[in-house]
Each structure stands twice: as C-alpha cells, then as structure tokens.
Scaffold this active site. Structure first.
Site, PDB file in Angstrom:
ATOM      1  N   GLU A 191       0.949  -1.298  -0.032  1.00  0.00           N
ATOM      2  CA  GLU A 191      -0.099  -0.162  -0.011  1.00  0.00           C
ATOM      3  C   GLU A 191       0.927   1.132  -0.284  1.00  0.00           C
ATOM      4  OE1 GLU A 191      -3.421  -0.126  -0.228  1.00  0.00           O
ATOM      5  OE2 GLU A 191      -3.420  -2.327  -0.117  1.00  0.00           O
TER       6      GLU A 191
ATOM      7  N   CYS B 198      -2.144   9.709   2.261  1.00  0.00           N
ATOM      8  CA  CYS B 198      -1.482   8.962   1.141  1.00  0.00           C
ATOM      9  C   CYS B 198      -2.497   9.420   0.149  1.00  0.00           C
ATOM     10  CB  CYS B 198      -1.530   7.750   1.253  1.00  0.00           C
ATOM     11  SG  CYS B 198      -2.933   6.727   1.644  1.00  0.00           S
TER      12      CYS B 198
HETATM   13  P1  NAD Z   1       8.140   4.600   5.291  1.00  0.00           P
HETATM   14  O1  NAD Z   1       8.118   3.914   4.097  1.00  0.00           O
HETATM   15  O2  NAD Z   1       9.454   5.505   5.566  1.00  0.00           O
HETATM   16  O3  NAD Z   1       7.962   3.707   6.597  1.00  0.00           O
HETATM   17  C1  NAD Z   1       6.862   3.025   6.688  1.00  0.00           C
HETATM   18  C2  NAD Z   1       7.184   1.529   7.374  1.00  0.00           C
HETATM   19  O4  NAD Z   1       8.194   1.040   6.858  1.00  0.00           O
HETATM   20  C3  NAD Z   1       7.912   1.972   9.009  1.00  0.00           C
HETATM   21  O5  NAD Z   1       7.059   0.986   9.840  1.00  0.00           O
HETATM   22  C4  NAD Z   1       9.264   1.645   8.954  1.00  0.00           C
HETATM   23  O6  NAD Z   1       9.821   1.157  10.217  1.00  0.00           O
HETATM   24  C5  NAD Z   1       9.200   0.663   7.826  1.00  0.00           C
HETATM   25  N1  NAD Z   1      10.564   0.746   7.054  1.00  0.00           N
HETATM   26  C6  NAD Z   1      11.333   1.955   6.872  1.00  0.00           C
HETATM   27  N2  NAD Z   1      12.561   1.405   6.109  1.00  0.00           N
HETATM   28  C7  NAD Z   1      12.396   0.078   6.108  1.00  0.00           C
HETATM   29  C8  NAD Z   1      13.188  -1.090   5.478  1.00  0.00           C
HETATM   30  N3  NAD Z   1      14.357  -0.756   4.840  1.00  0.00           N
HETATM   31  N4  NAD Z   1      12.984  -2.322   5.236  1.00  0.00           N
HETATM   32  C9  NAD Z   1      11.805  -2.874   6.157  1.00  0.00           C
HETATM   33  N5  NAD Z   1      10.763  -1.692   6.592  1.00  0.00           N
HETATM   34  C10 NAD Z   1      11.206  -0.367   6.742  1.00  0.00           C
HETATM   35  O7  NAD Z   1       6.819   5.397   5.008  1.00  0.00           O
HETATM   36  P2  NAD Z   1       6.375   6.607   5.796  1.00  0.00           P
HETATM   37  O8  NAD Z   1       7.267   7.782   5.602  1.00  0.00           O
HETATM   38  O9  NAD Z   1       6.377   5.796   7.289  1.00  0.00           O
HETATM   39  O10 NAD Z   1       4.901   6.786   5.238  1.00  0.00           O
HETATM   40  C11 NAD Z   1       4.656   7.765   4.148  1.00  0.00           C
HETATM   41  C12 NAD Z   1       4.401   7.109   2.930  1.00  0.00           C
HETATM   42  O11 NAD Z   1       3.513   6.096   2.972  1.00  0.00           O
HETATM   43  C13 NAD Z   1       3.713   7.984   1.882  1.00  0.00           C
HETATM   44  O12 NAD Z   1       4.412   7.711   0.553  1.00  0.00           O
HETATM   45  C14 NAD Z   1       2.263   7.703   1.814  1.00  0.00           C
HETATM   46  O13 NAD Z   1       1.707   8.003   0.545  1.00  0.00           O
HETATM   47  C15 NAD Z   1       2.340   6.341   2.066  1.00  0.00           C
HETATM   48  N6  NAD Z   1       1.060   5.695   2.474  1.00  0.00           N
HETATM   49  C16 NAD Z   1       0.391   4.764   1.831  1.00  0.00           C
HETATM   50  C17 NAD Z   1      -0.757   4.569   2.215  1.00  0.00           C
HETATM   51  C18 NAD Z   1      -1.785   3.493   1.341  1.00  0.00           C
HETATM   52  O14 NAD Z   1      -2.668   3.016   2.067  1.00  0.00           O
HETATM   53  N7  NAD Z   1      -1.442   3.373   0.356  1.00  0.00           N
HETATM   54  C19 NAD Z   1      -1.100   4.709   3.493  1.00  0.00           C
HETATM   55  C20 NAD Z   1      -0.498   5.690   4.266  1.00  0.00           C
HETATM   56  C21 NAD Z   1       0.698   5.854   3.805  1.00  0.00           C
END
Ligand code: NAD
Length: 500
Positions: free
Chosen positions: A249, A283
């Site tokens: 997502e 998002c």
């Molecule tokens: P992020 O990708 O930085 O982090 C999300 C999760 O990923 C965290 O729990 C983090 O611990 C984990 N993570 C980070 N690096 C990782 C790695 N190398 N390996 C495994 N896990 C890792 O995202 P964010 O900044 O927390 O969220 C913002 C983004 O999420 C925006 O792009 C937004 O559009 C998207 N988003 C999408 C939805 C959807 O439903 N499609 C909903 C909310 C947010």
C-alpha cells in the site's frame, strides 16, 4: 501553539477488558512476549506463531469474533490515550481528526467484519462447466497462517487496525511492526495490544529500521506493507527469497482533474478538505490540481475564504494538525524554497513555523514539471494548480506519470467523466469527492503500479489474507474415465468438436 502536554502514561488500560481468546495463551506468553523489540525476539516469536499456525490451522468463527471483540474493546477503552499519543508524536494532531480519520473507520471496519465475516469464511459452491457434471466445484477460504503488517506514521492507528481486522477475520495470527517515526503511539499501542490479545494471536514489534528490515525478511505467509514507494521496493526484495506474497500500500501523486463545467466553490471545498486534513499527510490527499488557467485566481480566492471559514486563527486552531517531524518539514520547505516567488500563494496570514512544525497550506501556480514539488509526492498542505486545455491533454499528463493511488474528478459532464475514468488507471477514483472511497468497507482499497500492489478492506481484505482454495469434488458416476489412453474413438471425436 496548542497545549499537548498531557502525559499518555497516565492513561490506565481498562482492567475490565479481558483477553477472551480461546487459544491457550498463558504458558505461551512466558516465552513469547506480545511486545517485541529485538531481532532475536522477533525471530523467536515468528517461529512460535508459525508453529501454532501449522499445528492449529483451524480458527473457528467464535475465536475470530473474540479477536474482533478484543480489538473493539482495545479501541473503545483506550481511544483518548491513543489519540493523545498520536498527538504527542505529531507535535500536535487534532483529536477530532484522529476520531474522524482513524477511530471512526476502525470501529466501522470492525462492525462490518463482525457482521459479515462468518459468511465470508464459508465454503461456497462455484459454478462448473456442464462437461464435468455431475461433479461440483467449491471455494474454501482458509487462514494463511502468520501475517506480517508494517505500519507507517501518518495514520498509525487506522493503518495498523485496518489490516489487523482483515487478518483476524481471515483467521490468521499476526505480527505488527509499528513506525519508528511515531514512537509514542507505537509504545502505547503495543501495551494495549499486549493487554487485550494473547501473544499466541497478535504481537507488536517496536524499534528502528534495522528491526523493520529483519521483520520484512521473515518468511510470513503474507506481508502487508503500508508506506512509501521507495521502501516498498525494499520490502518486495526482502520478501522475494521466501516467496512471501506481499500487499504493498504505497503512495504517489494523486491528481484532481477539474472539468470546465464545475461548480468551483464545491470543488474547492472538497479539495481543501482533502489537502488540509492531517496537514496533507495523507496517502490519498489530492496532490495537485489540473484545472484551466482561467480558474486559478478564483481557486486561490475561494481557498483563502475556505481557510478563514474552516481554520480561523490557524496558528492556534485545535482542528489543524502539525507536520510529524523536522525531516518531513524541511523536505517540504525545500520544495517551496526552489520555486519562483510569484508561483507561491499564501492563503492564510501565517507562515510555516520551523519550531512548532505548523505548516499552513499554500497554493503553487504552474510549477515546472521538473520542479521538486511536481517530481515528488508532496505529503503536506501544498497544492499545485496546473493548467490543461483539452481533456486529452489532462489524460496525457496523468498517464505520463506513475499510476496514482487515487484520481479525483470534479465536474458534471458525464461523457468527460467517463472518458477520464476509462483512459486513466489509478488505485481508486472519487467523482466530485476526495478521499472518502477509503472508508467504503464494501470497496477494495489499494494502489496500482508504483502506488501499490493488491488491495484490502472488507471482503477484499478477507480474501487477500485467506487462501481461497479451489476444490473439485468428483461424483461417483462421471464421464472422465471415457478419456483415458489409448486415445481413440470417443476421445478423437470429442477433440474434433472442442479444438477450434
Ligand atoms: P516509510 O516507508 O518510511 O515507513 C513505513 C514503515 O516501513 C515503517 O514501519 C518503517 O519502520 C518501515 N521501514 C522503513 N524502512 C524499511 C526497510 N528498509 N525495510 C523494511 N521496513 C522499513 O513510510 P512513511 O514515511 O512511514 O509513510 C509515508 C508514505 O506512506 C507516503 O508515501 C504515503 O503515501 C504512504 N502511505 C500509503 C498508504 C496507503 O494506504 N497506500 C497509507 C499511508 C501512507
């Protein structure tokens, strides 16, 4: 600046709420903590849940219902302290927004699953070609086993609870990795989960990116990740060696296309709602607007009036949320700093505050296609207005970019709306609305291409996190034995009919 000093630690968990899971939890809890904070514990707990899921693969509806009740009780009893924890992480997050955008869809999602889950999990007849009668076909939903859920910071409650609802309704055991960018909420949520759930069913993982990386490498039966597209690629790579199926997502730039026959005031009303809720950190927030240049000035005027009406005194307005951290604040300020000043339009009388991370909305007119603000997902209350002349030009603009998570159309002309719907590909669409499609439990939610893979919510989520097993049930008397070697006579006549 809004007072956000109330300690979240002082909110006791409701001792009345008991873990009603009928899996035997007590002995297991000693060895398998509900709250995981090291790679070692992570692996132990995963193996424990995997073993349980293989030795006890059947989870009856009554147990699933118990889990959904636990989830409901957890939210019901702790909603205030959880909202405060989110607010503490953001510097300030409007409690009303947490209620509207996190608690409300969580409660209604749980109710929807409790009402429908029993029928979703039933083995059902599927149609069968007359050629195979009197055999019949069935589809038997089965729990997958252990589902991993990775949660981002922007709606840390709903984006944990939503996937949990689907995973529990489908009869899975779960491990949930919370975001390190919202640590106060992560901790409060982990404590609450430990109180309401057996660690034989659910455990919560805390910690930094190293733990997240180790988490994504576990051989889950399914891994549901919500977060950025960039990290999404890493998740898929980490899951590949285990052939772990993933639901991704992700994010991206969700466009709004405004038709010429629009009621501009109502379009601005909805677009501004979508761009200001959670200070644009959504998002499916409208990322930019494609609208004829002749409307730009009027759009800015209407947006300014809208801000005055809905967020008066924005510097001290309890309905307006702040930017999660300095990194995100500086990222967006960097996008704006690179723009010519005549493109940047204030629609409030307040500037962004570097210390508090208050960021009032701005409108940007016609930034260059290669500007940072048009190259990246904005994820903040900054709204570019772009220009298009013909519908084909608008479609081309959208299709020249990665497929968006959402696409919003404002206007009345049915033929134009139909053309936009059919000539663009996006995760979801709203017509004369933004964002609200995410709250429809009867619609699948997810992205496509760079905005994601697979969808969930409601029945779609149940099926995504189940194995929808096809079963062919042969009848005692059937004709298939007529088609055995040597392939002669009847076989040849039959092939003569069917091979075209
Ligand atoms: P992020 O990708 O930085 O982090 C999300 C999760 O990923 C965290 O729990 C983090 O611990 C984990 N993570 C980070 N690096 C990782 C790695 N190398 N390996 C495994 N896990 C890792 O995202 P964010 O900044 O927390 O969220 C913002 C983004 O999420 C925006 O792009 C937004 O559009 C998207 N988003 C999408 C939805 C959807 O439903 N499609 C909903 C909310 C947010």
């Amino acid at each position: 600046m809004i007072d956000n000093t109330q300690s979240t630690d002082e909110q006791p968990l409701n001792d009345q709420a008991t873990n009603s899971s009928n899996t035997s939890s007590q002995a297991a809890t000693k060895h398998n903590p509900s709250i995981i904070a090291s790679v070692d514990e992570l692996q132990k707990q995963f193996l424990h849940l995997q073993k349980l899921s293989r030795s006890q693969p059947i989870i009856e509806w009554s147990t699933r219902l118990d889990q959904l009740d636990n989830l409901e009780a957890l939210l019901s009893d702790n909603q205030d302290s959880l909202a405060q924890a989110i607010s503490a992480d953001f510097g300030y997050r409007s409690t009303s927004e947490t209620q509207f955008a996190e608690l409300f869809p969580s409660f209604t999602g749980i109710s929807h699953a409790k009402k429908n889950g029993k029928s979703w999990m039933k083995t059902r007849r599927a149609s069968i070609s007359a050629l195979y009668l009197p055999a019949h076909n069935e589809i038997q939903p089965q729990p997958l086993g252990v589902v991993g859920i990775i949660v981002p910071w922007n709606y840390p409650l709903y984006l944990a609870i939503g996937p949990m609802i689907d995973a529990l309704t489908a009869g899975n055991r779960i491990m949930v990795k919370m975001s390190e960018a919202a640590p106060k909420f992560a901790e409060a949520f982990a404590k609450a989960v430990a109180h309401y759930f057996s660690s034989d069913m659910v455990s919560v993982v805390l910690g930094e990116v190293d733990i997240a990386e180790a988490f994504s490498k576990l051989p889950f039966d399914h891994l549901l990740y919500t977060g950025s597209t960039e990290v999404g690629k890493k998740i898929m790579a980490a899951a590949a060696p285990n052939l772990t199926p993933v639901t991704l997502e992700l994010g991206g730039k969700s466009p709004v296309i405004v038709l010429d026959d629009v009621n501009l005031e109502s379009a601005v009303n909805r677009v501004m709602m979508g761009k200001t809720i959670n200070a644009g950190q959504t998002c499916i927030a409208p990322d930019y607007v494609l609208i004829h240049r002749k409307y730009h000035q009027r759009f800015i005027e209407l947006a300014t009036a809208w801000m005055q009406q809905h967020y008066p005194n924005i510097a001290n307005n309890q309905d307006y949320s702040y930017i999660i951290n300095k990194e995100q604040f500086n990222r967006v300020q960097g996008y704006i700093a690179g723009l010519p000043t005549d493109q940047v339009h204030k629609i409030t009388d307040v500037d962004a505050n570097n210390d508090s991370r208050l960021m009032p909305p701005l409108i940007i007119t016609e930034p260059a296609a290669d500007s940072k603000v048009m190259q990246n997902e904005i994820f903040a209350p900054v709204l570019p207005l772009m220009h298009y002349e013909t519908l084909d030009e608008a479609i081309e603009f959208v299709n020249a970019r990665p497929r968006p998570l959402a696409l919003y159309i404002f206007g009345n002309d049915d033929r134009s709306i139909e053309k936009l719907r059919t000539h663009t590909v996006s995760g979801g669409v709203c017509i004369n609305e933004v964002i609200i499609h995410v709250a429809q439990h009867d619609l699948p939610f997810g992205g496509v291409g760079h905005s994601g893979m697979g969808s969930y919510h409601g029945k779609a989520g149940f099926e995504r996190l189940s194995h929808m097993k096809p079963v062919f049930v042969q009848a005692k008397i059937n004709g298939l034995n007529l088609f055995l070697p040597p392939y002669e006579g009847l076989f040849k006549r039959a092939m003569g009919i069917f091979l075209k």
